[in-house]
Structure formats: C-alpha cells, structure tokens
Design a protein around this motif. Structure first.
Motif, PDB file in Angstrom:
ATOM      1  N   TYR A 229      15.508 -24.068  25.150  1.00 50.92           N
ATOM      2  CA  TYR A 229      14.434 -24.809  25.818  1.00 50.92           C
ATOM      3  C   TYR A 229      14.586 -26.306  25.580  1.00 50.92           C
ATOM      4  CZ  TYR A 229       9.858 -26.505  27.183  1.00 50.92           C
ATOM      5  OH  TYR A 229       8.848 -27.216  27.792  1.00 50.92           O
ATOM      6  N   ILE A 230      14.802 -26.687  24.329  1.00 51.09           N
ATOM      7  CA  ILE A 230      14.914 -28.105  23.975  1.00 51.09           C
ATOM      8  C   ILE A 230      16.098 -28.757  24.684  1.00 51.09           C
ATOM      9  CG2 ILE A 230      15.405 -29.665  22.044  1.00 51.09           C
ATOM     10  CD1 ILE A 230      13.681 -27.662  20.313  1.00 51.09           C
ATOM     11  N   ARG A 231      17.194 -28.021  24.804  1.00 52.59           N
ATOM     12  CA  ARG A 231      18.378 -28.570  25.493  1.00 52.59           C
ATOM     13  C   ARG A 231      18.137 -28.779  26.982  1.00 52.59           C
ATOM     14  NH1 ARG A 231      24.098 -26.640  23.712  1.00 52.59           N
ATOM     15  NH2 ARG A 231      24.325 -27.727  25.659  1.00 52.59           N
TER      16      ARG A 231
ATOM     17  N   ASP B 132      13.492 -32.519  28.771  1.00 50.26           N
ATOM     18  CA  ASP B 132      13.361 -33.811  28.101  1.00 50.26           C
ATOM     19  C   ASP B 132      12.031 -33.921  27.361  1.00 50.26           C
ATOM     20  OD1 ASP B 132      15.855 -34.761  28.939  1.00 50.26           O
ATOM     21  OD2 ASP B 132      15.013 -35.409  30.864  1.00 50.26           O
ATOM     22  N   ALA B 133      10.983 -33.438  27.993  1.00 52.03           N
ATOM     23  CA  ALA B 133       9.644 -33.498  27.388  1.00 52.03           C
ATOM     24  C   ALA B 133       9.114 -32.071  27.252  1.00 52.03           C
ATOM     25  CB  ALA B 133       8.717 -34.329  28.244  1.00 52.03           C
ATOM     26  N   PRO B 134       8.687 -31.693  26.059  1.00 51.16           N
ATOM     27  CA  PRO B 134       8.201 -30.322  25.867  1.00 51.16           C
ATOM     28  C   PRO B 134       6.836 -30.101  26.514  1.00 51.16           C
ATOM     29  CG  PRO B 134       7.948 -31.572  23.850  1.00 51.16           C
ATOM     30  CD  PRO B 134       8.674 -32.459  24.821  1.00 51.16           C
ATOM     31  N   ASP B 135       6.656 -28.919  27.063  1.00 53.37           N
ATOM     32  CA  ASP B 135       5.354 -28.475  27.562  1.00 53.37           C
ATOM     33  C   ASP B 135       4.808 -27.524  26.504  1.00 53.37           C
ATOM     34  OD1 ASP B 135       3.216 -27.140  28.756  1.00 53.37           O
ATOM     35  OD2 ASP B 135       4.157 -27.118  30.743  1.00 53.37           O
TER      36      ASP B 135
ATOM     37  N   ALA C  51      10.407 -19.215  13.780  1.00 49.90           N
ATOM     38  CA  ALA C  51      11.192 -19.813  14.871  1.00 49.90           C
ATOM     39  C   ALA C  51      10.440 -20.983  15.486  1.00 49.90           C
ATOM     40  CB  ALA C  51      11.508 -18.760  15.933  1.00 49.90           C
ATOM     41  N   ALA C  52       9.125 -20.854  15.649  1.00 50.97           N
ATOM     42  CA  ALA C  52       8.324 -21.945  16.215  1.00 50.97           C
ATOM     43  C   ALA C  52       8.338 -23.158  15.291  1.00 50.97           C
ATOM     44  CB  ALA C  52       6.892 -21.473  16.466  1.00 50.97           C
ATOM     45  N   VAL C  53       8.243 -22.922  13.992  1.00 47.99           N
ATOM     46  CA  VAL C  53       8.298 -24.037  13.033  1.00 47.99           C
ATOM     47  C   VAL C  53       9.652 -24.736  13.126  1.00 47.99           C
ATOM     48  CG1 VAL C  53       8.334 -24.597  10.563  1.00 47.99           C
ATOM     49  CG2 VAL C  53       6.562 -23.073  11.472  1.00 47.99           C
ATOM     50  N   ILE C  54      10.714 -23.960  13.170  1.00 43.73           N
ATOM     51  CA  ILE C  54      12.062 -24.534  13.302  1.00 43.73           C
ATOM     52  C   ILE C  54      12.180 -25.306  14.616  1.00 43.73           C
ATOM     53  CG2 ILE C  54      14.514 -23.955  13.611  1.00 43.73           C
ATOM     54  CD1 ILE C  54      13.944 -21.584  11.621  1.00 43.73           C
ATOM     55  N   GLY C  55      11.692 -24.709  15.710  1.00 47.04           N
ATOM     56  CA  GLY C  55      11.746 -25.371  17.011  1.00 47.04           C
ATOM     57  C   GLY C  55      10.967 -26.677  17.025  1.00 47.04           C
TER      58      GLY C  55
ATOM     59  N   ARG D 229      14.863 -34.579  16.960  1.00 44.46           N
ATOM     60  CA  ARG D 229      15.892 -34.879  17.949  1.00 44.46           C
ATOM     61  C   ARG D 229      15.813 -36.334  18.370  1.00 44.46           C
ATOM     62  NH1 ARG D 229      14.338 -32.471  23.882  1.00 44.46           N
ATOM     63  NH2 ARG D 229      12.336 -33.524  24.008  1.00 44.46           N
ATOM     64  N   PRO D 230      16.959 -36.902  18.668  1.00 40.68           N
ATOM     65  CA  PRO D 230      16.982 -38.300  19.118  1.00 40.68           C
ATOM     66  C   PRO D 230      16.296 -38.432  20.483  1.00 40.68           C
ATOM     67  CG  PRO D 230      19.215 -37.425  18.910  1.00 40.68           C
ATOM     68  CD  PRO D 230      18.269 -36.337  18.543  1.00 40.68           C
ATOM     69  N   ARG D 231      15.542 -39.460  20.638  1.00 41.54           N
ATOM     70  CA  ARG D 231      14.854 -39.715  21.924  1.00 41.54           C
ATOM     71  C   ARG D 231      15.830 -40.399  22.869  1.00 41.54           C
ATOM     72  NH1 ARG D 231      11.359 -36.323  20.578  1.00 41.54           N
ATOM     73  NH2 ARG D 231       9.748 -36.928  19.132  1.00 41.54           N
TER      74      ARG D 231
END
Length: 131
Positions: free
Chosen positions: A61-63, A66-69, A117-121, A128-130
């Motif tokens: 998802y992160i990959r 750009d902006a998390p929902d 997993a959510a904590v890690i995510g 992560r770099p912006r």
C-alpha cells in the motif's frame, strides 16, 4: 469481481499470502511436527502468519500511494483481516466435517498479528522520506 481483480493486480504479494491463509485454514489436517510440543505454538503461528501477511499489505500500500487514506487502511488493513479471521474460524468449526475446530483464541492471535502489522506499517509511513 472487478474489486478482486483490482486488488490482485495492485497487491499481488498480499493476494498470494491471503490466499495461502485461506488454503491453510481450510485444509482438513496437518501433519504432526516436533514443534507440536512447544507451548502455544499454534497461537504463535497465527500471530506470525497474520502479522507477516498484513505487513506485506502495508508495504505494498505504502509503495503504491503517496498519501495514506487512514480510513481505508483502518478498514482494509486492520478490521477486515480480523473479520476474515473470525469467518475462517467459523468455517473451520462448521464446514470441515469435524477435521478442524474453530478457536476464538486463534482470532485473538490473528488480531494481535494484524495489530502488530499496523504498528509496523504506521512506523514505515512515519519514517519514509517525503517526496
């Protein structure tokens, strides 16, 4: 059906892991192993299986975004996997001809894995770099 195909294309590794969870959860038997004597081994397997699968989902998802929902992440990467876990335990109890038993402690272990997993995510998102 379109949603399933979209999910598989967008999150291929997560899709494979989720399919493996379904298969392993509904296989009518497992061979004995030397680890069967380890206390709570079954629960540790559940934590690792769900934690690993949904960490993969977070990373994919992160990959791709750009902006998390956060609302979608809450539902699809935390709540839905826990609901899936409960459904699988019910299917084990009532649809495997007595070969598998549903166990609510398995759901708790799965929820623990999904939460880890959510904590890690969330940590990955924060670190992560912006762009």
């Amino acid at each position: 059906m379109d949603f399933c195909l979209h999910f598989i294309k967008k999150y291929p590794f997560s899709s494979i892991c989720i399919a493996l969870i379904w298969i392993l959860s509904l296989v009518p038997f497992f061979p004995e192993t030397p680890l069967d004597d380890v206390r709570f081994i079954d629960k540790w397997v559940h934590v690792v299986m769900y934690g690993g699968t949904f960490t993969v989902l977070w990373i994919e998802y992160i990959r791709k975004h750009d902006a998390p929902d956060y609302e979608k992440l809450f539902f699809w990467a935390w709540l839905a996997p826990i609901i899936m876990s409960g459904v699988l335990e019910l299917l084990q109890e009532y649809c495997t001809g007595g070969h598998r038993n549903g166990d609510w402690l398995d759901v708790a272990a799965n929820a623990t894995g999904v939460t880890l997993a959510a904590v890690i995510g969330l940590l990955i998102l924060r670190l992560r770099p912006r762009s």
